[in-house]
Design a protein around this motif. Structure first.
Motif, mmCIF file in Angstrom:
data_model
loop_
_atom_site.group_PDB
_atom_site.id
_atom_site.type_symbol
_atom_site.label_atom_id
_atom_site.label_comp_id
_atom_site.label_asym_id
_atom_site.label_seq_id
_atom_site.Cartn_x
_atom_site.Cartn_y
_atom_site.Cartn_z
ATOM 1 N N UNK A 233 13.560 2.338 7.167
ATOM 2 C CA UNK A 233 13.256 3.358 5.977
ATOM 3 C C UNK A 233 12.126 2.514 5.265
ATOM 4 N N UNK A 234 10.817 3.515 4.650
ATOM 5 C CA UNK A 234 10.046 3.140 3.942
ATOM 6 C C UNK A 234 8.729 2.499 4.680
ATOM 7 N N UNK A 235 8.824 2.458 5.956
ATOM 8 C CA UNK A 235 7.770 2.333 6.590
ATOM 9 C C UNK A 235 6.703 3.493 7.316
ATOM 10 N N UNK A 236 6.881 4.421 6.629
ATOM 11 C CA UNK A 236 6.015 5.496 6.958
ATOM 12 C C UNK A 236 4.705 5.159 6.591
ATOM 13 N N UNK A 237 3.605 6.007 7.348
ATOM 14 C CA UNK A 237 2.145 5.883 7.308
ATOM 15 C C UNK A 237 1.558 7.031 7.118
ATOM 16 N N UNK A 238 2.299 8.138 6.897
ATOM 17 C CA UNK A 238 1.738 9.384 6.878
ATOM 18 C C UNK A 238 0.633 9.761 5.858
ATOM 19 N N UNK A 239 0.088 11.056 5.736
ATOM 20 C CA UNK A 239 -1.162 11.005 4.892
ATOM 21 C C UNK A 239 -1.117 10.965 3.358
ATOM 22 N N UNK A 240 0.349 11.142 3.022
ATOM 23 C CA UNK A 240 0.569 10.976 1.703
ATOM 24 C C UNK A 240 0.622 9.432 1.153
ATOM 25 N N UNK A 241 0.581 8.427 2.129
ATOM 26 C CA UNK A 241 0.566 7.200 1.975
ATOM 27 C C UNK A 241 -0.797 6.509 1.914
ATOM 28 N N UNK A 242 -1.943 7.459 2.459
ATOM 29 C CA UNK A 242 -3.373 6.817 2.481
ATOM 30 C C UNK A 242 -4.197 6.918 1.231
ATOM 31 N N UNK A 243 -4.920 5.781 1.073
ATOM 32 C CA UNK A 243 -5.462 5.583 -0.185
ATOM 33 C C UNK A 243 -6.552 6.875 -0.280
ATOM 34 N N UNK B 106 9.272 10.856 10.661
ATOM 35 C CA UNK B 106 8.475 9.548 11.109
ATOM 36 C C UNK B 106 7.222 9.272 9.863
ATOM 37 N N UNK B 107 6.619 10.256 9.743
ATOM 38 C CA UNK B 107 5.531 9.909 8.860
ATOM 39 C C UNK B 107 5.932 9.394 7.389
ATOM 40 N N UNK B 108 6.902 10.190 6.978
ATOM 41 C CA UNK B 108 7.178 10.169 5.538
ATOM 42 C C UNK B 108 8.139 8.904 5.256
ATOM 43 N N UNK B 109 9.042 8.619 6.255
ATOM 44 C CA UNK B 109 10.098 7.623 6.088
ATOM 45 C C UNK B 109 9.894 6.387 7.013
ATOM 46 N N UNK B 110 9.310 6.840 8.154
ATOM 47 C CA UNK B 110 9.094 5.688 9.165
ATOM 48 C C UNK B 110 10.145 5.501 10.021
ATOM 49 N N UNK B 111 11.171 6.835 10.175
ATOM 50 C CA UNK B 111 12.289 6.551 11.118
ATOM 51 C C UNK B 111 12.289 7.627 12.262
ATOM 52 N N UNK B 112 13.041 7.473 13.251
ATOM 53 C CA UNK B 112 13.240 8.489 14.218
ATOM 54 C C UNK B 112 14.608 8.759 13.978
ATOM 55 N N UNK B 113 14.828 9.961 14.238
ATOM 56 C CA UNK B 113 16.016 10.889 13.835
ATOM 57 C C UNK B 113 16.453 11.703 14.928
ATOM 58 N N UNK B 114 17.826 11.912 14.702
ATOM 59 C CA UNK B 114 18.663 13.041 15.362
ATOM 60 C C UNK B 114 18.852 13.965 14.567
ATOM 61 N N UNK B 115 18.814 15.261 15.195
ATOM 62 C CA UNK B 115 18.787 16.489 14.366
ATOM 63 C C UNK B 115 20.157 17.082 14.397
ATOM 64 N N UNK C 248 4.505 8.644 -4.111
ATOM 65 C CA UNK C 248 5.420 9.117 -3.377
ATOM 66 C C UNK C 248 6.338 7.687 -3.000
ATOM 67 N N UNK C 249 7.618 7.633 -3.125
ATOM 68 C CA UNK C 249 8.481 6.528 -2.859
ATOM 69 C C UNK C 249 9.787 6.924 -2.247
ATOM 70 N N UNK C 250 9.988 6.258 -1.226
ATOM 71 C CA UNK C 250 11.087 6.502 -0.419
ATOM 72 C C UNK C 250 12.479 5.674 -1.241
#
Length: 142
Positions: free
Chosen positions: A94-104, A55-64, A112-114
């Motif tokens: 995809x690409x809508x993640x807003x985790x710590x790696x995307x913060x200014x 969710x943070x990195x990719x912006x998606x919900x997943x099933x495992x 980081x780029x998806x």
């Protein structure tokens, strides 16, 4: 005795239509790719961590799906095991993640780029770890 850390990390292998989702990292003049994922926090199990990281990195919900393999790194003072799971995207973009790696001003170096690439193209890129790259090519490459 030296302090010894044990760390667990989770990675998602997201494959559909012959394509795989990866994170493209650029540091200084080096470009390489990794599988999306990250560290397991104290209050989480592996699957909870994986869902949060996707969710943070990719912006998606997943099933495992199944655990495809695990890789252990032993460095002085650190035992790290990475768990690679097959995942499916069930919701989100995809690409809508807003985790710590995307913060200014984050503490991550470089960018980081998806990206979503044809599996047959990963042979020619620097995708880490090499064992995971080989596993995907052997099992999902055409």
């Amino acid at each position: 005795a030296p302090i010894h850390f044990m760390q667990q990390r989770v990675r998602g292998i997201l494959i559909s239509d012959g394509m795989i989702v990866l994170i493209k990292r650029v540091k200084q003049d080096k470009t390489y790719y990794v599988f999306p994922g990250g560290g397991v926090e104290k209050n989480e199990n592996l699957t909870q961590a994986l869902k949060r990281e996707m969710k943070e990195e990719l912006g998606v919900d997943i099933s495992i799906g199944k655990l495809l393999f695990e890789k252990r790194f032993d460095r002085p003072g650190l035992d790290q095991t990475e768990y690679f799971y097959l995942c499916d995207i069930i919701d989100g973009l995809l690409g809508t993640g807003n985790g710590p790696e995307y913060q200014i001003g984050n503490e991550y170096e470089g960018t980081h780029e998806v990206v979503r690439l044809p599996i047959k193209e990963i042979e020619g890129i620097d995708l880490l770890p090499a064992e995971a790259k080989l596993f995907v090519l052997q099992n999902y490459g055409i």
